[in-house]
Design a protein around this motif. Structure first.
Motif, PDB file in Angstrom:
ATOM      1  N   GLY A  22     -16.566  -7.270   7.015  1.00 23.08           N
ATOM      2  CA  GLY A  22     -17.527  -6.919   5.752  1.00 23.08           C
ATOM      3  C   GLY A  22     -17.265  -6.836   4.673  1.00 23.08           C
ATOM      4  N   GLN A  23     -15.896  -6.244   4.047  1.00 19.37           N
ATOM      5  CA  GLN A  23     -16.062  -5.840   2.609  1.00 19.37           C
ATOM      6  C   GLN A  23     -15.885  -7.721   1.964  1.00 19.37           C
ATOM      7  N   LYS A  24     -16.820  -7.390   1.038  1.00 15.92           N
ATOM      8  CA  LYS A  24     -15.968  -8.118  -0.336  1.00 15.92           C
ATOM      9  C   LYS A  24     -15.106  -7.243  -1.664  1.00 15.92           C
ATOM     10  N   LEU A  25     -14.223  -8.280  -2.355  1.00 21.29           N
ATOM     11  CA  LEU A  25     -13.399  -7.102  -2.736  1.00 21.29           C
ATOM     12  C   LEU A  25     -13.110  -8.060  -3.599  1.00 21.29           C
ATOM     13  N   CYS A  26     -12.781  -7.419  -5.208  1.00 22.86           N
ATOM     14  CA  CYS A  26     -12.146  -7.534  -6.292  1.00 22.86           C
ATOM     15  C   CYS A  26     -10.585  -7.476  -5.978  1.00 22.86           C
ATOM     16  N   LYS A  27     -10.286  -8.492  -6.960  1.00 22.14           N
ATOM     17  CA  LYS A  27      -8.198  -8.609  -6.893  1.00 22.14           C
ATOM     18  C   LYS A  27      -7.433  -7.181  -6.887  1.00 22.14           C
ATOM     19  N   LYS A  28      -8.011  -6.555  -7.062  1.00 23.72           N
ATOM     20  CA  LYS A  28      -7.502  -4.789  -7.670  1.00 23.72           C
ATOM     21  C   LYS A  28      -8.171  -3.890  -6.677  1.00 23.72           C
ATOM     22  N   CYS A  29      -8.804  -3.737  -6.093  1.00 27.70           N
ATOM     23  CA  CYS A  29      -8.941  -3.555  -4.897  1.00 27.70           C
ATOM     24  C   CYS A  29      -8.507  -4.042  -3.850  1.00 27.70           C
ATOM     25  N   PHE A  30      -8.496  -5.313  -3.530  1.00 27.16           N
ATOM     26  CA  PHE A  30      -8.093  -5.794  -2.153  1.00 27.16           C
ATOM     27  C   PHE A  30      -6.539  -5.566  -2.787  1.00 27.16           C
ATOM     28  N   CYS A  31      -5.227  -5.697  -3.462  1.00 23.38           N
ATOM     29  CA  CYS A  31      -4.281  -5.001  -3.368  1.00 23.38           C
ATOM     30  C   CYS A  31      -3.841  -3.968  -3.595  1.00 23.38           C
ATOM     31  N   LYS A  32      -4.618  -3.113  -3.586  1.00 22.68           N
ATOM     32  CA  LYS A  32      -4.459  -1.596  -3.555  1.00 22.68           C
ATOM     33  C   LYS A  32      -4.876  -0.779  -2.300  1.00 22.68           C
ATOM     34  N   SER A  33      -5.498  -2.314  -1.278  1.00 24.80           N
ATOM     35  CA  SER A  33      -6.294  -1.976   0.050  1.00 24.80           C
ATOM     36  C   SER A  33      -4.598  -1.845   0.956  1.00 24.80           C
ATOM     37  N   ILE A  34      -4.026  -3.224   0.661  1.00 26.26           N
ATOM     38  CA  ILE A  34      -3.202  -3.920   1.366  1.00 26.26           C
ATOM     39  C   ILE A  34      -1.877  -2.251   0.929  1.00 26.26           C
ATOM     40  N   GLU A  35      -1.805  -1.874  -0.042  1.00 22.25           N
ATOM     41  CA  GLU A  35      -0.770  -1.236  -0.186  1.00 22.25           C
ATOM     42  C   GLU A  35      -1.259   0.444   0.255  1.00 22.25           C
ATOM     43  N   THR A  36      -2.738   1.232   0.327  1.00 26.81           N
ATOM     44  CA  THR A  36      -3.012   1.570   1.560  1.00 26.81           C
ATOM     45  C   THR A  36      -2.626   1.724   2.952  1.00 26.81           C
ATOM     46  N   LYS A  37      -2.624   0.694   3.327  1.00 23.75           N
ATOM     47  CA  LYS A  37      -2.591   0.388   4.851  1.00 23.75           C
ATOM     48  C   LYS A  37      -0.758   0.180   4.730  1.00 23.75           C
ATOM     49  N   ILE A  38      -0.690  -0.381   4.386  1.00 24.82           N
ATOM     50  CA  ILE A  38       0.910  -0.117   4.431  1.00 24.82           C
ATOM     51  C   ILE A  38       1.894   1.497   4.299  1.00 24.82           C
ATOM     52  N   ARG A  39       0.859   2.623   3.460  1.00 25.51           N
ATOM     53  CA  ARG A  39       1.506   3.195   3.401  1.00 25.51           C
ATOM     54  C   ARG A  39       1.198   4.838   4.440  1.00 25.51           C
ATOM     55  N   VAL A  72       8.948  -1.610  -2.706  1.00 26.63           N
ATOM     56  CA  VAL A  72       9.116  -0.698  -4.077  1.00 26.63           C
ATOM     57  C   VAL A  72       8.224  -0.097  -4.899  1.00 26.63           C
ATOM     58  N   LYS A  73       7.078  -0.322  -4.771  1.00 29.15           N
ATOM     59  CA  LYS A  73       6.313   0.412  -5.307  1.00 29.15           C
ATOM     60  C   LYS A  73       6.005   1.615  -5.028  1.00 29.15           C
ATOM     61  N   LEU A  74       6.161   1.576  -3.092  1.00 26.87           N
ATOM     62  CA  LEU A  74       5.530   3.022  -2.624  1.00 26.87           C
ATOM     63  C   LEU A  74       6.927   4.051  -3.030  1.00 26.87           C
ATOM     64  N   GLN A  75       7.667   3.457  -3.683  1.00 28.73           N
ATOM     65  CA  GLN A  75       9.067   4.299  -3.612  1.00 28.73           C
ATOM     66  C   GLN A  75       8.583   5.268  -4.317  1.00 28.73           C
ATOM     67  N   LYS A  76       7.700   5.728  -5.191  1.00 31.15           N
ATOM     68  CA  LYS A  76       7.625   6.904  -5.612  1.00 31.15           C
ATOM     69  C   LYS A  76       7.170   8.313  -4.874  1.00 31.15           C
ATOM     70  N   TYR A  77       6.367   7.771  -3.707  1.00 29.55           N
ATOM     71  CA  TYR A  77       5.776   8.438  -3.000  1.00 29.55           C
ATOM     72  C   TYR A  77       7.262   8.899  -2.103  1.00 29.55           C
ATOM     73  N   ARG A  78       7.834   8.337  -1.826  1.00 30.71           N
ATOM     74  CA  ARG A  78       9.395   8.996  -0.921  1.00 30.71           C
ATOM     75  C   ARG A  78      10.505   8.116  -2.167  1.00 30.71           C
ATOM     76  N   PRO A  79      10.929   9.592  -3.016  1.00 25.68           N
ATOM     77  CA  PRO A  79      11.352   9.054  -4.012  1.00 25.68           C
ATOM     78  C   PRO A  79      12.769   9.536  -3.301  1.00 25.68           C
ATOM     79  N   LYS A  80      13.668  10.061  -1.968  1.00 29.73           N
ATOM     80  CA  LYS A  80      14.458  10.044  -1.466  1.00 29.73           C
ATOM     81  C   LYS A  80      15.087   8.866  -0.562  1.00 29.73           C
TER      82      LYS A  80
END
Length: 312
Positions: A22-39, A72-80
């Motif tokens: 039921g969410q309506k998302l802008c481009k920025k929030c959509f991309c952030k939601s995908i990256e957060t979901k993966i993490r 690649v973007k999430l690698q900052k959370y797992r630098p090792k």
């Protein structure tokens, strides 16, 4: 007027309606939601350890390249965690060459090392040559995708071992997972049904464990992420895909999802609940070593060697 704005940030105009939430998302929030979901998925299923060497299986399509960009973007959370890409060249004329070119370009842009393994060097045949031999022998009981699936899985595992990876990340989406569930049910393959997980069990030292960070991401959202991020990918379908059972199941599930939103998530949740019970009732076969290729196998002769032996 508020109806046109993103329901998350409430500042930007929405461009995507996520029907199942039921969410309506802008481009920025959509991309952030995908990256957060993966993490979140990686954490929830304990997919990665502190110093893993992670090989990302990249085909050149939207899903695998979206996954590579997100990791690649999430690698900052797992630098090792050491990140690399592996690609399989099956040898499909007019199709795979384009995918390889796109994959190399993306890996260079992201500064991710790429390791390529081909069917020709592993099996002595390209997929095109293999299919030609199959037709010449009149062996039509299996589709080209059935042969490719077995040989490709073997090749990905070998490629991951070659780069000393401790895990392989594949871009199986929610759609892929639900399609596989239905396929295994239709085939009565309960053993395979018990093995399809977000992270595979550790059963043999020569089998690199697979993780599926996209397993709860719908395929259309993976594609949308690639478009928003302007990720170049191959959108030409494989010339052999139309003959596959998976294609028929994809169409069926998409039609049901259109009428009954959330069906794919419901199938995924049901499978996760059933999995422990199914595993308890499965007799686990000891993983042996194939007498011909010396790769892990549940039989004396592995499925890949059995197929190749029949063809050659």
């Amino acid at each position: 007027m508020t109806d046109i704005y993103c329901t998350v940030c409430k500042e930007q105009e929405s461009f995507f309606y996520r029907k199942y939430s039921g969410q309506k998302l802008c481009k920025k929030c959509f991309c952030k939601s995908i990256e957060t979901k993966i993490r979140t998925t990686i954490t929830k299923y304990h997919m990665l350890e502190f110093n893993d060497r992670l090989a990302v299986a990249v085909s050149g399509g939207k899903d695998s390249l979206s996954l590579l960009h997100v990791l690649v973007k999430l690698q900052k959370y797992r630098p090792k965690t050491t990140l690399m890409a592996v690609t399989i060249d099956e040898g499909i004329q007019g199709y795979r060459d384009e995918a390889l070119e796109i994959t190399i370009k993306n890996c260079n842009t992201l500064n991710v090392p790429l390791h390529i393994v081909s069917f020709k060097e592993l099996y002595g045949l390209t997929l095109d040559e293999l299919i030609t031999k199959i037709h010449a022998k009149g062996q039509t009981e299996l589709t080209p995708c059935a042969y490719c699936g077995v040989l490709r899985r073997r090749a990905i595992n070998i490629a991951a071992r070659n780069v000393k990876a401790t895990k392989i990340a594949t871009a199986h989406t929610l759609d892929d997972e639900t399609q596989t569930t239905i396929m295994n049910i239709l085939r009565g393959d309960i053993n395979r049904l018990s093995k399809e997980k977000p992270i595979t069990n550790k059963i043999h030292p020569m089998l690199v464990r697979k993780i599926k960070p996209f397993c709860e991401i719908p395929e259309n959202e993976s594609a949308l992420y690639a478009y928003i991020k302007k990720i170049s990918f191959q959108d030409t379908p494989c010339p052999y895909a139309s003959n596959a059972l998976r294609n028929d199941i994809r169409i069926m599930l998409n039609n049901i999802e259109e009428k009954h939103t959330g069906t794919k998530f419901a199938i995924s949740r049901a499978m996760k609940k059933l999995q422990p019970t199914i595993e308890q009732n499965i007799i686990n076969e000891d993983v042996k070593t194939c007498k011909k290729c010396k790769e892990p196998s549940s039989q004396e002769l592995c499925k890949a060697c059995e197929m190749l032996q029949q063809i050659k």
